[in-house]
Design a protein around this motif. Structure first.
Motif, mmCIF file in Angstrom:
data_model
loop_
_atom_site.group_PDB
_atom_site.id
_atom_site.type_symbol
_atom_site.label_atom_id
_atom_site.label_comp_id
_atom_site.label_asym_id
_atom_site.label_seq_id
_atom_site.Cartn_x
_atom_site.Cartn_y
_atom_site.Cartn_z
ATOM 1 N N ALA A 1 0.821 -1.217 0.000
ATOM 2 C CA ALA A 1 0.000 0.000 0.000
ATOM 3 C C ALA A 1 0.853 1.265 0.000
ATOM 4 N N ALA A 2 2.045 1.193 0.576
ATOM 5 C CA ALA A 2 2.931 2.363 0.621
ATOM 6 C C ALA A 2 3.462 2.708 -0.767
ATOM 7 N N ASN A 3 3.456 1.736 -1.651
ATOM 8 C CA ASN A 3 3.984 1.937 -2.999
ATOM 9 C C ASN A 3 2.892 1.634 -4.028
ATOM 10 N N ILE A 4 1.690 2.151 -3.770
ATOM 11 C CA ILE A 4 0.508 1.838 -4.585
ATOM 12 C C ILE A 4 0.699 2.183 -6.055
ATOM 13 N N ARG A 5 1.511 3.174 -6.367
ATOM 14 C CA ARG A 5 1.701 3.576 -7.771
ATOM 15 C C ARG A 5 2.354 2.480 -8.606
#
Length: 166
Positions: A70-74
């Motif tokens: 989720a912290a790196n959703i991109r």
């Protein structure tokens, strides 16, 4: 609960609002159906985000490589699984509301683990993306998925199981 005719070819997807029951179409797209069941049985889809959710169009998920961070959703939406890409299995099955389509790049033979569920009839996709399932119960839970590209607070597939194993 939906009337499950073929538990071996039915997916139970748990979302925050409840269970979405998806009837797979092995006679139409056998390779895509087998891949989804294989990844579901491995637990690969559990906890994966809906990374691209467009109101009035579709909800996309299934990036088992990047979709749990989720912290790196991109990054979600840029990967697949460690399995080879699948050949297109186009059919005359329409991209109707509730249908399950294989997400891919511009290469028709690049589908892997990602998929989308249509919020409405999207006939312009017909014959261009593989359809390999239909939601038969719980579409209201799909309709409730948080929108965005990516959503600020994305929903996840809590668990994805083959009904025969549940």
């Amino acid at each position: 609960m939906a009337d499950i005719k073929d538990p071996e070819n039915t997916i139970l997807m748990e979302l925050k609002g409840g269970t979405v029951t998806i009837e797979l179409l092995p006679d139409v797209a056998p390779k895509h159906v087998e891949r989804m069941k294989e990844l579901a049985r491995e637990g690969a889809y559990d906890g994966v985000v809906f990374h691209r959710v467009i109101d009035g169009f579709m909800a996309q998920t299934g990036d088992v490589q990047h979709g749990k961070d989720a912290a790196n959703i991109r990054m979600a939406g840029t990967g697949g699984s460690d399995k080879p890409d699948l050949p297109a299995e186009f059919s005359r099955i329409p991209h109707a509301r509730g249908s399950l389509g294989a997400a891919r790049s511009s290469n028709p033979n690049s589908a892997n683990s990602q998929f989308f569920i249509n919020f409405k009839d999207n006939d312009f996709l017909n014959g261009q993306y593989t359809v390999y399932g239909n939601v038969i119960a719980g579409m209201e839970h799909v309709d409730a998925i948080t929108r965005g590209e990516p959503p600020a607070d994305p929903d996840t597939m809590i668990s994805v199981k083959v009904a025969a194993d549940a």
